[in-house]
Design an enzyme around this catalytic site. Structure first.
Site, PDB file in Angstrom:
ATOM      1  N   CYS A 226     -12.391  -2.320   1.786  1.00  0.00           N
ATOM      2  CA  CYS A 226     -11.028  -2.225   2.304  1.00  0.00           C
ATOM      3  C   CYS A 226      -9.991  -2.507   1.229  1.00  0.00           C
ATOM      4  CB  CYS A 226     -10.833  -3.178   3.471  1.00  0.00           C
ATOM      5  SG  CYS A 226     -10.980  -4.924   3.016  1.00  0.00           S
ATOM      6  N   GLY A 227     -10.434  -3.103   0.120  1.00  0.00           N
ATOM      7  CA  GLY A 227      -9.511  -3.360  -0.981  1.00  0.00           C
ATOM      8  C   GLY A 227      -9.277  -4.818  -1.298  1.00  0.00           C
TER       9      GLY A 227
END
Length: 237
Positions: A226-227
């Site tokens: 997701c980062g």
């Protein structure tokens, strides 16, 4: 950096309990935080069910406003079960999924998934790390979770300046569930319905026989992260 790599290598044969105990002896607990899955809170169970640090270390829970109800219920159950200092962070100034949609549009996760994650996960986490004055960040990541994590070290320097500790790095999915069963760790009931990894409700599906643990996350979107652990927020506008 060389010294960090050497220390990380020296911890390769240590179990998670020893890694966490070592971390508590080397770093100031008042400058530590924990991020872990609310669905499989093994790091929390190790820390507060076994080791029981003398100082309370905040557990960061990112409420994206798009979680399954079961995930929120599990987070509260974990808080009560272990008596932890659970710090909840949401997208700034927004209190509901409906309000988020009014401001950023319906189904932003379909139209711009990177911006969706930036607003619901990356920004709240960076705010949490800064407000809690964190210097050391304990995660629940494992090498067997995805190809992007296969070389995960025990100890690493985050580009943003935090020291990251990954005590579960060389545990497997089976190791996690063995620990949960042996120690009666609360977990998200959706795992009993075929969800091997649980993220946001609109982006998570059950997994099927033969699929990898995180294949139900961002299905058919070509993402494995997701980062939160990939890039600083400045890379997404």
């Amino acid at each position: 950096m060389i010294r960090i790599n050497q220390i990380s290598q020296s911890l390769e044969e240590a179990n998670p309990q020893k890694i966490l105990s070592w971390s508590l002896s080397q770093f100031d607990p008042d400058k530590m935080v924990v991020t872990t899955s609310a669905s499989l809170p093994v790091t929390v169970a190790l820390l507060y069910g076994e080791i029981k640090p003398s100082s309370s270390i905040p557990i960061i829970f990112i409420d994206t406003l798009h979680h399954f109800p079961e995930t929120l219920q599990t987070a509260n159950q974990i808080k009560q079960h272990y008596g932890i200092d659970l710090r909840i962070y949401q997208p700034k100034g927004i209190k509901s999924r409906e309000e988020f949609a009014q401001i950023y549009g319906q189904e932003l996760w379909k139209n711009d998934i990177d911006r969706f994650h930036f607003l619901t996960k990356i920004q709240p986490l960076e705010r949490a790390l800064k407000e809690l004055k964190a210097e050391v960040w304990i995660t629940g990541r494992r090498r067997d979770q995805s190809s992007t994590r296969k070389n995960l070290p025990i100890l690493e320097e985050d580009p943003r300046g935090y020291m990251k500790i990954n005590p579960l790095a060389n545990w497997t999915y089976r190791d996690v569930w063995r620990y949960i069963d042996q120690h009666q760790v609360p977990y998200n009931p959706l795992h009993d319905q075929g969800y091997s990894s649980i993220g946001d409700e609109p982006l998570t599906t059950p997994t099927y026989a033969g699929e990898s643990e995180r294949s139900g996350r961002w299905r058919e979107r070509g993402k494995t992260e997701c980062g939160l652990h990939i890039y600083p927020s400045s890379e997404i506008q």
